[in-house]
Write a protein that holds these residues in place. Structure first.
Motif, PDB file in Angstrom:
ATOM      1  N   ILE A  74       0.817  -1.213   0.000  1.00 15.90           N
ATOM      2  CA  ILE A  74       0.000   0.000   0.000  1.00 15.90           C
ATOM      3  C   ILE A  74       0.850   1.261   0.000  1.00 15.90           C
ATOM      4  N   ALA A  75       0.493   2.171  -0.916  1.00 17.46           N
ATOM      5  CA  ALA A  75       1.124   3.486  -1.002  1.00 17.46           C
ATOM      6  C   ALA A  75       0.050   4.527  -0.687  1.00 17.46           C
ATOM      7  N   VAL A  76       0.425   5.551   0.084  1.00 20.72           N
ATOM      8  CA  VAL A  76      -0.543   6.589   0.436  1.00 20.72           C
ATOM      9  C   VAL A  76      -0.541   7.741  -0.567  1.00 20.72           C
ATOM     10  N   ASP A  77       0.402   7.727  -1.497  1.00 23.89           N
ATOM     11  CA  ASP A  77       0.445   8.736  -2.553  1.00 23.89           C
ATOM     12  C   ASP A  77       1.200   8.180  -3.759  1.00 23.89           C
ATOM     13  N   GLY A  78       1.179   8.927  -4.838  1.00 26.03           N
ATOM     14  CA  GLY A  78       1.803   8.456  -6.068  1.00 26.03           C
ATOM     15  C   GLY A  78       3.309   8.296  -5.977  1.00 26.03           C
ATOM     16  N   LYS A  79       3.957   9.158  -5.208  1.00 30.42           N
ATOM     17  CA  LYS A  79       5.416   9.073  -5.049  1.00 30.42           C
ATOM     18  C   LYS A  79       5.794   7.730  -4.416  1.00 30.42           C
ATOM     19  N   GLN A  80       5.096   7.385  -3.355  1.00 34.28           N
ATOM     20  CA  GLN A  80       5.350   6.107  -2.676  1.00 34.28           C
ATOM     21  C   GLN A  80       4.980   4.933  -3.590  1.00 34.28           C
ATOM     22  N   ALA A  81       3.936   5.094  -4.392  1.00 36.00           N
ATOM     23  CA  ALA A  81       3.530   4.032  -5.323  1.00 36.00           C
ATOM     24  C   ALA A  81       4.654   3.735  -6.313  1.00 36.00           C
ATOM     25  N   ILE A  82       5.245   4.782  -6.869  1.00 34.35           N
ATOM     26  CA  ILE A  82       6.344   4.600  -7.831  1.00 34.35           C
ATOM     27  C   ILE A  82       7.514   3.864  -7.170  1.00 34.35           C
ATOM     28  N   GLU A  83       7.835   4.232  -5.930  1.00 38.02           N
ATOM     29  CA  GLU A  83       8.918   3.554  -5.207  1.00 38.02           C
ATOM     30  C   GLU A  83       8.607   2.067  -5.030  1.00 38.02           C
ATOM     31  N   LEU A  84       7.368   1.741  -4.638  1.00 35.70           N
ATOM     32  CA  LEU A  84       6.977   0.334  -4.439  1.00 35.70           C
ATOM     33  C   LEU A  84       7.001  -0.433  -5.757  1.00 35.70           C
ATOM     34  N   ILE A  85       6.545   0.199  -6.837  1.00 33.58           N
ATOM     35  CA  ILE A  85       6.536  -0.449  -8.152  1.00 33.58           C
ATOM     36  C   ILE A  85       7.962  -0.765  -8.592  1.00 33.58           C
ATOM     37  N   GLU A  86       8.856   0.212  -8.427  1.00 35.41           N
ATOM     38  CA  GLU A  86      10.245   0.005  -8.836  1.00 35.41           C
ATOM     39  C   GLU A  86      10.929  -1.068  -7.992  1.00 35.41           C
ATOM     40  N   GLU A  87      10.589  -1.117  -6.710  1.00 38.69           N
ATOM     41  CA  GLU A  87      11.241  -2.058  -5.798  1.00 38.69           C
ATOM     42  C   GLU A  87      10.689  -3.480  -5.903  1.00 38.69           C
ATOM     43  N   HIS A  88       9.373  -3.625  -6.106  1.00 37.33           N
ATOM     44  CA  HIS A  88       8.737  -4.943  -6.002  1.00 37.33           C
ATOM     45  C   HIS A  88       8.241  -5.539  -7.316  1.00 37.33           C
ATOM     46  N   ASP A  89       8.231  -4.777  -8.406  1.00 39.10           N
ATOM     47  CA  ASP A  89       7.779  -5.271  -9.719  1.00 39.10           C
ATOM     48  C   ASP A  89       6.467  -6.068  -9.595  1.00 39.10           C
ATOM     49  N   PRO A  90       5.368  -5.382  -9.218  1.00 39.43           N
ATOM     50  CA  PRO A  90       4.098  -6.089  -8.988  1.00 39.43           C
ATOM     51  C   PRO A  90       3.478  -6.614 -10.275  1.00 39.43           C
ATOM     52  N   GLU A  91       2.559  -7.576 -10.118  1.00 43.01           N
ATOM     53  CA  GLU A  91       1.826  -8.122 -11.266  1.00 43.01           C
ATOM     54  C   GLU A  91       0.661  -7.222 -11.667  1.00 43.01           C
ATOM     55  N   LEU A  92       0.231  -6.325 -10.738  1.00 47.11           N
ATOM     56  CA  LEU A  92      -0.900  -5.441 -10.997  1.00 47.11           C
ATOM     57  C   LEU A  92      -0.738  -4.166 -10.190  1.00 47.11           C
ATOM     58  N   ILE A  93      -1.233  -3.055 -10.743  1.00 45.92           N
ATOM     59  CA  ILE A  93      -1.208  -1.766 -10.041  1.00 45.92           C
ATOM     60  C   ILE A  93      -2.638  -1.240  -9.975  1.00 45.92           C
ATOM     61  N   LEU A  94      -3.053  -0.849  -8.771  1.00 50.53           N
ATOM     62  CA  LEU A  94      -4.348  -0.197  -8.560  1.00 50.53           C
ATOM     63  C   LEU A  94      -4.035   1.212  -8.100  1.00 50.53           C
ATOM     64  N   THR A  95      -4.565   2.224  -8.779  1.00 47.90           N
ATOM     65  CA  THR A  95      -4.247   3.583  -8.364  1.00 47.90           C
ATOM     66  C   THR A  95      -5.445   4.516  -8.442  1.00 47.90           C
ATOM     67  N   ASP A  96      -5.554   5.351  -7.422  1.00 46.03           N
ATOM     68  CA  ASP A  96      -6.505   6.449  -7.446  1.00 46.03           C
ATOM     69  C   ASP A  96      -5.905   7.507  -8.368  1.00 46.03           C
ATOM     70  N   ILE A  97      -6.738   8.364  -8.932  1.00 50.79           N
ATOM     71  CA  ILE A  97      -6.204   9.436  -9.787  1.00 50.79           C
ATOM     72  C   ILE A  97      -5.763  10.621  -8.936  1.00 50.79           C
ATOM     73  N   MET A  98      -6.637  11.057  -8.038  1.00 52.12           N
ATOM     74  CA  MET A  98      -6.350  12.245  -7.235  1.00 52.12           C
ATOM     75  C   MET A  98      -5.637  11.850  -5.947  1.00 52.12           C
ATOM     76  N   MET A  99      -4.333  12.140  -5.899  1.00 49.74           N
ATOM     77  CA  MET A  99      -3.531  11.844  -4.709  1.00 49.74           C
ATOM     78  C   MET A  99      -2.541  12.972  -4.475  1.00 49.74           C
ATOM     79  N   PRO A 100      -2.050  13.085  -3.232  1.00 52.48           N
ATOM     80  CA  PRO A 100      -1.047  14.115  -2.956  1.00 52.48           C
ATOM     81  C   PRO A 100       0.278  13.824  -3.654  1.00 52.48           C
TER      82      PRO A 100
END
Length: 122
Positions: free
Chosen positions: A33-59
């Motif tokens: 879980i990422a609380v914002d897009g910046k953290q999401a990008i870090e998790l994606i780069e680190e863990h190479d997930p099979e799927l990404i779920l993202t809200d559009i409006m985030m800090p």
């Protein structure tokens, strides 16, 4: 049992995040879980997930920027499901232009999300 499929969830609403985490982990997925897009990008780069779920409006970094980063900088074809509040058709179209795989309007049914996730992660 094989390794559970990893899903990065970028959502700034903590109640919704916990609900989705509980529901998807019950189905056997591992949620990051990422609380914002910046953290999401870090998790994606680190863990190479099979799927990404993202809200559009985030800090800090929006869901659109997350999609753009995944498709253009990382060159990944990872499926991306986008959430957004109703009435934002332009943003939804932009998300698809950037490479979103699917879209769900908020509020949505967690059960419907599970069905969509399973369909993408066959």
């Amino acid at each position: 049992m094989s390794n559970p499929k990893k899903i990065v969830l970028a959502e700034d609403n903590s109640v919704l995040s916990l609900l989705l985490k509980f529901r998807l982990e019950k189905e056997g997925y591992k949620l990051l879980i990422a609380v914002d897009g910046k953290q999401a990008i870090e998790l994606i780069e680190e863990h190479d997930p099979e799927l990404i779920l993202t809200d559009i409006m985030m800090p800090f970094v929006s869901g659109l920027e997350v999609i753009s980063h995944v498709r253009n900088k990382l060159n990944l074809q990872t499926p991306i499901i986008v959430f957004s509040s109703a009435g934002q058709e332009e943003i939804v179209l932009k998300a698809f232009d950037l490479g979103a795989t699917d879209f769900m309007s908020k509020p949505f049914s967690p059960h419907e999300l599970v069905i969509r996730v399973k369909r993408l992660l066959i």
